[in-house]
Scaffold this motif. Structure first.
Motif, PDB file in Angstrom:
ATOM      1  N   LYS A 292       0.675  -1.326  -0.013  1.00 53.00           N
ATOM      2  CA  LYS A 292      -0.028  -0.077   0.098  1.00 53.00           C
ATOM      3  C   LYS A 292       0.835   1.409   0.045  1.00 53.00           C
ATOM      4  O   LYS A 292       0.530   2.291  -0.371  1.00 53.00           O
ATOM      5  N   TYR A 293       2.054   1.265   0.734  1.00 56.69           N
ATOM      6  CA  TYR A 293       2.926   2.394   0.604  1.00 56.69           C
ATOM      7  C   TYR A 293       4.218   2.185   0.161  1.00 56.69           C
ATOM      8  O   TYR A 293       4.369   2.503  -1.004  1.00 56.69           O
ATOM      9  N   ASN A 294       5.192   1.722   1.143  1.00 56.18           N
ATOM     10  CA  ASN A 294       6.485   1.522   0.528  1.00 56.18           C
ATOM     11  C   ASN A 294       7.227   0.366   1.414  1.00 56.18           C
ATOM     12  O   ASN A 294       6.734   0.078   2.415  1.00 56.18           O
ATOM     13  N   ALA A 295       8.481  -0.039   1.153  1.00 61.34           N
ATOM     14  CA  ALA A 295       9.215  -0.877   1.801  1.00 61.34           C
ATOM     15  C   ALA A 295       9.567  -0.447   3.072  1.00 61.34           C
ATOM     16  O   ALA A 295       9.594  -0.889   4.120  1.00 61.34           O
ATOM     17  N   SER A 389      -7.339   1.518   7.433  1.00 59.74           N
ATOM     18  CA  SER A 389      -7.705   0.068   7.814  1.00 59.74           C
ATOM     19  C   SER A 389      -7.627   0.012   9.218  1.00 59.74           C
ATOM     20  O   SER A 389      -8.270  -0.864   9.947  1.00 59.74           O
ATOM     21  N   GLY A 390      -7.092   0.906  10.180  1.00 56.92           N
ATOM     22  CA  GLY A 390      -7.079   0.899  11.778  1.00 56.92           C
ATOM     23  C   GLY A 390      -6.278  -0.092  12.208  1.00 56.92           C
ATOM     24  O   GLY A 390      -6.524  -0.631  13.478  1.00 56.92           O
ATOM     25  N   ILE A 391      -5.544  -0.840  11.483  1.00 63.32           N
ATOM     26  CA  ILE A 391      -4.630  -1.650  12.107  1.00 63.32           C
ATOM     27  C   ILE A 391      -3.737  -1.300  13.163  1.00 63.32           C
ATOM     28  O   ILE A 391      -3.479  -1.856  14.264  1.00 63.32           O
ATOM     29  N   VAL A 392      -3.036  -0.113  13.102  1.00 61.99           N
ATOM     30  CA  VAL A 392      -2.313   0.290  14.076  1.00 61.99           C
ATOM     31  C   VAL A 392      -2.861   1.533  14.599  1.00 61.99           C
ATOM     32  O   VAL A 392      -3.272   2.391  13.970  1.00 61.99           O
ATOM     33  N   ALA A 393      -2.745   1.543  15.845  1.00 67.72           N
ATOM     34  CA  ALA A 393      -3.658   2.831  16.712  1.00 67.72           C
ATOM     35  C   ALA A 393      -2.714   3.114  17.771  1.00 67.72           C
ATOM     36  O   ALA A 393      -1.831   2.523  18.166  1.00 67.72           O
TER      37      ALA A 393
END
Length: 591
Positions: A292-295, A389-393
């Motif tokens: 989605k973003y980068n490495a 996505s809300g995976i990291v909060a």
């Protein structure tokens, strides 16, 4: 249970254990719990073969048993765990993970235990020939085994591990009820069951490591322990319960004994696949942010997950422990590609120039200063925790911030991504666009769906029915009047998550079965050629093979490689679709 799942499990068992064991597994999967007296005629095998097959399956954790009293007799019933059969397809991934994290020494120990199903450390020593090695090699072996046990790559086997959790709870409930003088009321029975479940969960979450014992070692010098300690490359060698002697101020020269961890040679151990599934799940989450973003974002999330892995034993955990940004900064790999990960400049130009007008070249990741490195990491953290996505909060603002990973949200996001890929592969991009619109907008009429996807109403209706027949989407009826006349109803399309996951699992099971069947067919079509390559004269003189036969062998090897890659990808989909679901009942079995 799915027909495709049972067929796939039968193929896997036949490939690993042979047709006799396959016949026993097929009967247990088809008819459920059976006693030996019932199993023998249904499997159409001799009693001896059935007993030996059950012993092998119990040894590898595929079959469980429980005793039930019938009249004056105690009868043993056997049941099969299909989830552990499907895990056999991940054997290569498990071994690669152990080698990456524990080195070749840890891989040798883990592979020996995994091949045996259940084994003592003494048996592993005999297989690897540790007794014939030198003293330093023995110390290294003991340290590697202690590290494997402490990090729960392997766990100790108890007498109740071959009994399913449901049977253990029922047995505990019967024993608690027998202690009462009168039959329990419904309220008392509910309290007993709640108490048993709490006790099971407390035992499961216990941090005590079974099989580790401390012993005083007066013949190991502090310098020797320091050399055998865990290195930066991840290879486990030797460990002390209080670190090395130099680190704690205790020197062997002073005559003081040191406490080192050792493993009981008589304790049985088995591979703990739930722990390794956590690593595979975490890699899927890292891949999501990388794509989605980068490495750089993927490397940052990998560092967060590495900090939380110590407290995440299985995929049942819904939330990780809180992690500070300082811990994240310390665990980011020096080789992480952070240079071009994010633009933290405040000017309007992407290309920076010095006073002479020459373009400024950004240093490599290893050459970044500490201030520049921290600036990039904090900027990436801001991007990741604000992701949709809300995976990291971000849970706390103390210091530079406290972060937490929501594994439940990660499972939902990964499953949606996997279903989109399956629909795109099976139906095409238009169907995948319809699915994404319904997921974003929830319940919609087909006219609204057609407008949102910019499709003619007839084409949209046809594609919606294709998805409905595949079980990916469903309809809901909203009556206009109290008589619920079908002609006076609104029909809205929506996504039924449970039904969608079941359909996705059927797709994956069928695809994995097709891969195995294709491999068997390709091998059988060239069976004579493969048999020729195994002849002693051909092994001694490969020139006996013609050019056409060599090309055919190369073609077979290429097909097998492609099928192996397809099998790994499908298994990763199965891990995402089902195994990462914290609400899955199968994740609570054999714990």
């Amino acid at each position: 249970m799915y027909t495709q799942q049972v067929g796939l499990c039968k193929q896997i068992v036949r490939e690993h254990y042979g047709p006799i064991v396959e016949a026993v597994v097929a009967v247990l999967a088809r008819e459920g719990r059976l006693s030996l007296r019932q199993l023998v005629p249904r499997a159409k095998q001799t009693p001896r073969n059935v007993r030996q097959a059950l012993a092998v399956l119990i040894q590898h954790g595929i079959v469980t048993h429980a005793m039930s009293k019938e009249g004056s007799l105690m009868v043993t019933y056997y049941s099969v765990c299909l989830k552990n059969i499907l895990r056999l397809q991940r054997a290569g991934l498990y071994l690669a993970l152990v080698e990456e994290r524990m080195g070749s020494e840890g891989l040798a120990v883990f592979r020996t235990i995994m091949a045996s199903g259940v084994s003592t450390i003494g048996n592993v020593c005999e297989v690897l020939g540790v007794a014939e090695m030198g003293k330093a090699a023995k110390l290294k072996f003991n340290a590697v085994v202690a590290k494997l046990v402490r990090d729960r790559y392997i766990i100790a086997v108890n007498t109740v591990d071959t009994i399913t959790k449901a049977d253990r709870i029922m047995q505990a409930e019967v024993s608690e009820v027998e202690k009462l003088t009168i039959p329990p009321t419904a309220k008392e029975l509910l309290a007993i069951r709640r108490k048993i479940l709490e006790r099971e969960e407390e035992e499961y979450q216990s941090s005590n490591v079974v099989g580790i014992k401390r012993r005083a070692s007066a013949d190991i010098s502090a310098d020797h322990l320091s050399k055998l300690h865990m290195g930066a490359d991840g290879r486990a060698v030797a460990f002390s319960s209080h670190g090395t002697g130099e680190q704690n101020g205790h020197s062997h020269a002073n005559g003081e004994q040191q406490q080192v961890d050792s493993v009981d040679d008589k304790q049985f151990f088995r591979a703990y696949f739930d722990r390794l599934d956590v690593f595979l799940r975490n890699q899927q989450v890292v891949n999501y942010f990388t794509d989605k973003y980068n490495a750089g974002a993927g490397a940052l999330l990998k560092a967060i997950l590495r900090v939380t892995e110590q407290h995440t034993r299985t995929c049942r955990v819904k939330l990780s422990e809180t992690v500070s940004s300082t811990q994240i900064f310390q665990h980011v790999s020096p080789d992480a590609p952070l240079v071009d990960a994010i633009d933290t400049s405040k000017d309007m130009f992407h290309q920076k120039y010095d006073a002479s007008g020459n373009p400024v070249v950004e240093p490599s990741s290893k050459e970044l200063s500490r201030e520049r490195r921290s600036e990039i990491i904090f900027a990436l953290l801001e991007v990741i925790h604000t992701d949709s996505s809300g995976i990291v909060a971000k849970v706390d603002e103390r210091g530079t911030g406290q972060y937490r990973v929501n594994f439940e949200r990660a499972a939902i996001t990964l499953r949606e991504r996997c279903v989109d890929a399956l629909v795109h592969e099976k139906f095409g991009s238009v169907h995948a666009r319809l699915l994404r619109v319904l997921r974003d907008k929830q319940k919609l009429d087909e006219k609204v769906v057609a407008q949102a996807t910019m499709l003619p109403i007839a084409a949209c209706r046809e594609r919606l029915h294709d998805l409905a027949l595949a079980g990916v989407i469903d309809t809901i009826e909203i009556p206009r009047s109290a008589d619920r006349n079908p002609s006076r109803m609104f029909y809205l399309w929506y996504i039924n998550s449970d039904k969608q996951m079941r359909s996705a699992m059927r797709f994956v099971y069928q695809a994995m079965s097709n891969v195995i069947e294709r491999g068997a067919k390709e091998a059988s079509a060239r069976a004579l050629l493969v048999a020729k390559t195994r002849r002693q004269d051909v092994i001694a003189d490969p020139s006996l093979l013609t050019d056409g036969e060599r090309k055919e062998l190369q073609n077979l090897a290429r097909i097998k490689q492609r099928l192996a890659v397809a099998s790994v990808r499908l298994d990763s989909m199965l891990l995402v679709v089902y195994d990462t679901d914290p609400h899955s009942a199968d994740l609570q079995l054999l714990q």
